[in-house]
Design an enzyme around this catalytic site. Structure first.
Site, short mmCIF file in Angstrom:
data_model
loop_
_atom_site.label_atom_id
_atom_site.label_comp_id
_atom_site.label_asym_id
_atom_site.label_seq_id
_atom_site.Cartn_x
_atom_site.Cartn_y
_atom_site.Cartn_z
N GLU A 55 91.32 75.00 70.23
CA GLU A 55 90.94 76.88 70.36
C GLU A 55 91.99 77.04 70.05
OE1 GLU A 55 87.55 75.49 73.25
OE2 GLU A 55 89.24 74.60 71.97
N ARG A 235 96.20 45.98 68.52
CA ARG A 235 96.29 45.31 67.91
C ARG A 235 97.04 46.29 66.85
NH1 ARG A 235 95.45 40.36 70.19
NH2 ARG A 235 94.16 39.90 68.43
#
Length: 396
Positions: A55, A235
């Site tokens: 915000e 990975r």
């Protein structure tokens, strides 16, 4: 039914929030969209290292234009002071006219109080747009913030006839698989092509890597390690704030010092054991960079409930369980599994693979655990079934 543009603004907030995957933990993933006259004027999302909440990022970007604007956000604005000040007060000070939130914050320190502050200041508040999507995105945070325990997801891969393989999803024949000893093996009469060595499709294997990326820790049993000598790494190549914690349940400290896990240890390896922490093997593992933690247990086995509690104490929000039948059975019996995801390959393995049955199969249908909120997705030729054992936003 909300207007299409409202749904689109919330979808954008969710999309922004998802940029915090592996970057926001142990905080929730939050995206914020400021809209004025039907147009987006500013956006923001949260990362832990970035400190500022979504915000505030959006408010800073909008400046004076935030006055009279509407904020679309996937989680209730906070109303307490932590590493930052309360976002509810920042929105009030900026003159935002309306807040559309997908869901309340499950954090007991917030839990509706942010909405109360906004309404008391004359800001219109609407809650519930895309709530299911928002709850799913932050389910690990929700699980941890209400129980201080991580969300545990059991992942497995099966053929259509119920055969299974271990976490690397290699075919159970282990054709050409690397052993923990570092030697190569070959099963007689079985080829070593990619289709022989993997039960699931490249698309499924890529999805598993994304599951690892979204997790704070990966949990495996020593049997898997001794059989496959895996690395158990993320990975994807995508950024993450902290390394994936690789955790092994190893009752008697059989983890080989020359295994890939030990050789690659860099403050990201943890072993739970029943063996003495002062043993020569424990000291050798520590010298290699592996943390060894002795747990109480029932009989010879470490207490899985205690292991999960310890991970939660370390601010581990999510654990991906990639194990074989023994640890899977123990985890289910201990009640630590919140969610299950099973990948099915359109193959029939016959006698060459191992049965998916566990060591503690229910003897009656009534004893079987039933998944709730079951969904299905396809990944190339494979499909995955996912479901929950409980409402993860509640304590066990």
């Amino acid at each position: 039914m909300p207007p299409a543009d409202e749904a689109a603004f919330m979808d954008r907030a969710l999309e922004l929030a998802a940029r915090g995957i592996a970057l926001a933990s142990p905080n929730p993933m939050v995206g914020a969209v400021l809209v004025r006259d039907g147009k987006i004027i500013a956006e923001g999302f949260h990362t832990y290292e970035g400190v500022r909440h979504a915000e505030v990022v959006a408010l800073d970007a909008a400046g004076a234009a935030a006055r009279g604007a509407a904020l679309y956000i996937n989680l209730e604005p906070c109303c307490h002071t932590g590493r930052t000040g309360p976002c509810s007060q920042a929105l009030i000070a900026a003159g935002v006219a309306r807040v559309v939130a997908a869901m309340p914050d499950p954090n007991p320190r917030v839990a509706g109080r942010g909405f109360e502050q906004l309404r008391a200041a004359g800001i219109e508040v609407s809650v519930g747009l895309r709530e299911l999507e928002a709850r799913r995105l932050n389910e690990a945070f929700g699980r941890w913030i209400v129980s201080r325990e991580p969300l545990v997801t059991l992942k497995s891969a099966l053929t259509l006839d119920g055969q299974f393989v271990l976490p690397g999803q290699r075919a159970a024949t282990r054709a050409g698989a690397r052993k923990a000893s570092g030697k190569q093996t070959r099963t007689k009469g079985v080829g070593t092509s990619e289709s022989d060595r993997w039960i699931s499709s490249p698309e499924s294997r890529a999805e598993v890597q994304h599951m690892r990326h979204a997790s704070d820790a990966l949990l495996a049993g020593i049997g898997t390690v001794l059989m496959d000598d895996p690395l158990l790494t993320d990975r994807t190549g995508l950024p993450r704030r902290r390394k994936l914690l690789r955790v092994v349940m190893d009752t008697r400290l059989r983890l080989p010092l020359h295994s890939q896990l030990v050789r690659s240890a860099d403050r990201d390896m943890l072993v739970f054991t029943r063996a003495a922490e002062t043993s020569p093997k424990a000291r050798a593992l520590r010298r290699a960079g592996v943390e060894v933690v002795r747990l109480r247990g029932r009989g010879a086995k470490p207490d899985l409930v205690q292991a999960v509690a310890e991970l939660g104490r370390r601010e581990i929000l999510s654990v991906l369980l990639e194990a074989g039948a023994t640890l899977n059975s123990a985890a289910l019996a201990a009640g630590i599994v919140d969610k299950m995801r099973v990948f099915y390959a359109p193959k029939v393995a016959g006698a060459i693979a191992r049965r998916a049955g566990t060591k503690s199969m229910p003897t009656t249908l009534e004893a079987a655990k039933e998944l709730q909120n079951v969904t299905m997705q396809t990944f190339g030729p494979d499909f995955a079934i996912e479901g929950y054992f409980r409402d993860v936003y509640r304590t066990r």
